[in-house]
Scaffold this motif. Structure first.
Motif, PDB file in Angstrom:
ATOM      1  N   ILE A  68       0.833  -1.206   0.000  1.00 56.79           N
ATOM      2  CA  ILE A  68       0.000   0.000   0.000  1.00 56.79           C
ATOM      3  C   ILE A  68       0.868   1.256   0.000  1.00 56.79           C
ATOM      4  CG2 ILE A  68      -1.589   1.385   1.404  1.00 56.79           C
ATOM      5  CD1 ILE A  68      -2.877  -1.262   2.306  1.00 56.79           C
ATOM      6  N   TYR A  69       1.855   1.292   0.913  1.00 51.88           N
ATOM      7  CA  TYR A  69       2.668   2.498   1.078  1.00 51.88           C
ATOM      8  C   TYR A  69       4.003   2.423   0.340  1.00 51.88           C
ATOM      9  CZ  TYR A  69      -0.828   3.573   4.559  1.00 51.88           C
ATOM     10  OH  TYR A  69      -2.029   3.818   5.184  1.00 51.88           O
ATOM     11  N   ARG A  70       4.233   1.295  -0.337  1.00 52.71           N
ATOM     12  CA  ARG A  70       5.430   1.135  -1.164  1.00 52.71           C
ATOM     13  C   ARG A  70       6.683   1.489  -0.381  1.00 52.71           C
ATOM     14  NH1 ARG A  70       3.162   2.282  -7.218  1.00 52.71           N
ATOM     15  NH2 ARG A  70       1.053   1.614  -6.759  1.00 52.71           N
ATOM     16  N   THR A  71       6.808   0.849   0.790  1.00 52.81           N
ATOM     17  CA  THR A  71       7.915   1.156   1.685  1.00 52.81           C
ATOM     18  C   THR A  71       9.233   0.553   1.214  1.00 52.81           C
ATOM     19  OG1 THR A  71       7.294  -0.761   3.039  1.00 52.81           O
ATOM     20  CG2 THR A  71       6.397   1.381   3.680  1.00 52.81           C
ATOM     21  N   THR A  72       9.165  -0.431   0.331  1.00 54.99           N
ATOM     22  CA  THR A  72      10.382  -1.071  -0.161  1.00 54.99           C
ATOM     23  C   THR A  72      10.522  -0.853  -1.660  1.00 54.99           C
ATOM     24  OG1 THR A  72      10.215  -2.797   1.533  1.00 54.99           O
ATOM     25  CG2 THR A  72      11.646  -3.244  -0.347  1.00 54.99           C
ATOM     26  N   ARG A  73      11.620  -0.256  -2.051  1.00 57.53           N
ATOM     27  CA  ARG A  73      11.893  -0.055  -3.475  1.00 57.53           C
ATOM     28  C   ARG A  73      12.730  -1.240  -3.959  1.00 57.53           C
ATOM     29  NH1 ARG A  73      10.564   4.669  -5.590  1.00 57.53           N
ATOM     30  NH2 ARG A  73      11.921   4.279  -7.374  1.00 57.53           N
ATOM     31  N   ARG A  74      12.249  -1.903  -5.007  1.00 58.27           N
ATOM     32  CA  ARG A  74      12.929  -3.093  -5.490  1.00 58.27           C
ATOM     33  C   ARG A  74      13.464  -2.866  -6.900  1.00 58.27           C
ATOM     34  NH1 ARG A  74       8.455  -7.703  -4.278  1.00 58.27           N
ATOM     35  NH2 ARG A  74       7.110  -6.172  -5.325  1.00 58.27           N
ATOM     36  N   GLU A  75      14.651  -3.350  -7.127  1.00 57.65           N
ATOM     37  CA  GLU A  75      15.250  -3.304  -8.458  1.00 57.65           C
ATOM     38  C   GLU A  75      15.037  -4.671  -9.104  1.00 57.65           C
ATOM     39  OE1 GLU A  75      16.488  -0.706  -9.960  1.00 57.65           O
ATOM     40  OE2 GLU A  75      16.237   0.621  -8.208  1.00 57.65           O
ATOM     41  N   TRP A  76      14.409  -4.666 -10.271  1.00 52.47           N
ATOM     42  CA  TRP A  76      14.121  -5.927 -10.941  1.00 52.47           C
ATOM     43  C   TRP A  76      15.369  -6.436 -11.655  1.00 52.47           C
ATOM     44  CZ3 TRP A  76      11.938  -7.051 -16.274  1.00 52.47           C
ATOM     45  CH2 TRP A  76      11.471  -8.375 -16.354  1.00 52.47           C
ATOM     46  N   LEU A  84     -10.095   6.348   1.669  1.00 52.56           N
ATOM     47  CA  LEU A  84      -8.979   6.445   0.727  1.00 52.56           C
ATOM     48  C   LEU A  84      -8.135   5.171   0.761  1.00 52.56           C
ATOM     49  CD1 LEU A  84      -7.377   8.660  -1.087  1.00 52.56           C
ATOM     50  CD2 LEU A  84      -5.879   8.796   0.907  1.00 52.56           C
ATOM     51  N   VAL A  85      -7.747   4.734   1.966  1.00 60.51           N
ATOM     52  CA  VAL A  85      -6.902   3.553   2.102  1.00 60.51           C
ATOM     53  C   VAL A  85      -7.661   2.299   1.684  1.00 60.51           C
ATOM     54  CG1 VAL A  85      -5.661   2.096   3.759  1.00 60.51           C
ATOM     55  CG2 VAL A  85      -5.469   4.590   3.894  1.00 60.51           C
ATOM     56  N   HIS A  86      -8.940   2.229   2.056  1.00 60.57           N
ATOM     57  CA  HIS A  86      -9.740   1.045   1.716  1.00 60.57           C
ATOM     58  C   HIS A  86      -9.839   0.876   0.204  1.00 60.57           C
ATOM     59  CE1 HIS A  86     -12.790  -2.059   2.316  1.00 60.57           C
ATOM     60  NE2 HIS A  86     -13.441  -1.507   1.315  1.00 60.57           N
ATOM     61  N   GLU A  87     -10.116   1.957  -0.498  1.00 61.49           N
ATOM     62  CA  GLU A  87     -10.235   1.870  -1.953  1.00 61.49           C
ATOM     63  C   GLU A  87      -8.881   1.583  -2.594  1.00 61.49           C
ATOM     64  OE1 GLU A  87     -12.245   5.087  -3.784  1.00 61.49           O
ATOM     65  OE2 GLU A  87     -13.995   4.964  -2.486  1.00 61.49           O
ATOM     66  N   TRP A  88      -7.826   2.188  -2.066  1.00 58.42           N
ATOM     67  CA  TRP A  88      -6.504   1.950  -2.623  1.00 58.42           C
ATOM     68  C   TRP A  88      -6.082   0.497  -2.399  1.00 58.42           C
ATOM     69  CZ3 TRP A  88      -3.772   4.344  -6.076  1.00 58.42           C
ATOM     70  CH2 TRP A  88      -2.406   4.059  -6.221  1.00 58.42           C
ATOM     71  N   ARG A  89      -6.444  -0.053  -1.235  1.00 59.01           N
ATOM     72  CA  ARG A  89      -6.089  -1.445  -0.936  1.00 59.01           C
ATOM     73  C   ARG A  89      -6.736  -2.399  -1.929  1.00 59.01           C
ATOM     74  NH1 ARG A  89      -7.800  -5.795   2.225  1.00 59.01           N
ATOM     75  NH2 ARG A  89      -9.732  -4.742   2.808  1.00 59.01           N
ATOM     76  N   LEU A  90      -7.908  -2.043  -2.447  1.00 59.17           N
ATOM     77  CA  LEU A  90      -8.575  -2.914  -3.411  1.00 59.17           C
ATOM     78  C   LEU A  90      -7.764  -3.074  -4.695  1.00 59.17           C
ATOM     79  CD1 LEU A  90     -12.297  -1.774  -3.015  1.00 59.17           C
ATOM     80  CD2 LEU A  90     -11.168  -3.751  -1.984  1.00 59.17           C
ATOM     81  N   PHE A  91      -6.923  -2.076  -5.006  1.00 61.10           N
ATOM     82  CA  PHE A  91      -6.069  -2.199  -6.186  1.00 61.10           C
ATOM     83  C   PHE A  91      -5.039  -3.317  -6.015  1.00 61.10           C
ATOM     84  CE2 PHE A  91      -7.455   2.195  -7.256  1.00 61.10           C
ATOM     85  CZ  PHE A  91      -7.808   1.976  -8.577  1.00 61.10           C
TER      86      PHE A  91
END
Length: 257
Positions: free
Chosen positions: A82-90, A205-212
């Motif tokens: 949800i908060y994209r706390t970890t940035r990952r390099e593919w 806001l968080v509830h709707e975003w979590r559905l994504f």
């Protein structure tokens, strides 16, 4: 909004940093501003106890419920996405899951839904793919009594085949529509209780975003279209969530008192 989903949001977004527990009365008060009545909250709590997400506990304020270890792991994984706390390099490597046959349709559907939530897509019959290794995969399969083999691959023909397993065109339209709608919100200061209004707005806001999360696999940026609406939607979500957080926190603390 279902009461069960709303309770997951309460525990994940507010109680995760407040001991993972709350009295029943506080849970009822927290969900009242978002239109969920007390009987629905109590029924959802009972079901979540049976499913292993909550467990009863005695608190100073009376009977309450705490998130189980199973729930905490799921909430932490959801918060990271949800908060994209970890940035990952593919690294360009695709992770494949080859499911063994599952005889019962209900079991098969649960495994498929779980794989989708983790970010996998079905590449072909019983073969699922993700750009990232998913630590929860073993727990998902073990919990359902399913077995699978795993492998990695880097070369596909055509090269864009893996990314085409997700309907990015439809998902992009959904992001754009969501962004247009949530930009029109009533100022919280126009309400009699601005903190309650901030809580309700942030909760929705968080509830709707979590559905994504059930539809967006979190593909690496290099696999997404140049004008990907999800980027602008994510930036708006982050800014609004931060803006509403202080008032929402004050309201949560009031309810827990």
């Amino acid at each position: 909004m279902h009461a069960r989903s709303a309770l997951f949001d309460v525990y994940g977004d507010h109680l995760r940093t407040r001991g993972n527990e709350a009295p029943v009365a506080a849970l009822v008060r927290l969900l009242e501003p978002v239109g969920i009545a007390a009987p629905a909250v109590r029924t959802a709590i009972s079901r979540m106890v049976i499913q292993g997400w909550l467990e009863p506990t005695m608190l100073e304020a009376g009977r309450g419920y705490a998130a189980t270890e199973q729930a905490i792991r799921r909430l932490d994984a959801a918060a990271e996405r949800i908060y994209r706390t970890t940035r990952r390099e593919w690294d360009g490597c695709w992770h494949l899951v080859f499911l063994d046959p599952i005889r019962q349709r209900a079991d098969r559907n649960r495994v498929r839904a779980g794989l989708g939530w983790l970010g996998y897509a079905e590449l072909s019959d019983a073969v699922w793919i993700s750009p990232w290794p998913q630590p929860e995969l073993t727990g998902l399969l073990g919990g359902e009594g399913a077995t699978a083999a795993t492998a990695t691959a880097t070369d596909f023909q055509p090269a864009g085949l893996p990314a085409s397993c997700w309907d990015l065109a439809t998902l992009g339209e959904e992001y754009a529509e969501w962004l247009e709608r949530v930009r029109e919100v009533e100022p919280v200061d126009d309400h009699d209780d601005p903190d309650e209004a901030a809580f309700a707005q942030r909760f929705s806001l968080v509830h709707e975003w979590r559905l994504f999360l059930f539809r967006d696999p979190g593909l690496p940026d290099e696999l997404l279209p140049a004008a990907w609406p999800g980027r602008e939607a994510a930036a708006h979500f982050t800014a609004e969530a931060e803006r509403l957080k202080p008032g929402a926190d004050r309201y949560v603390d009031r309810c827990l008192q």
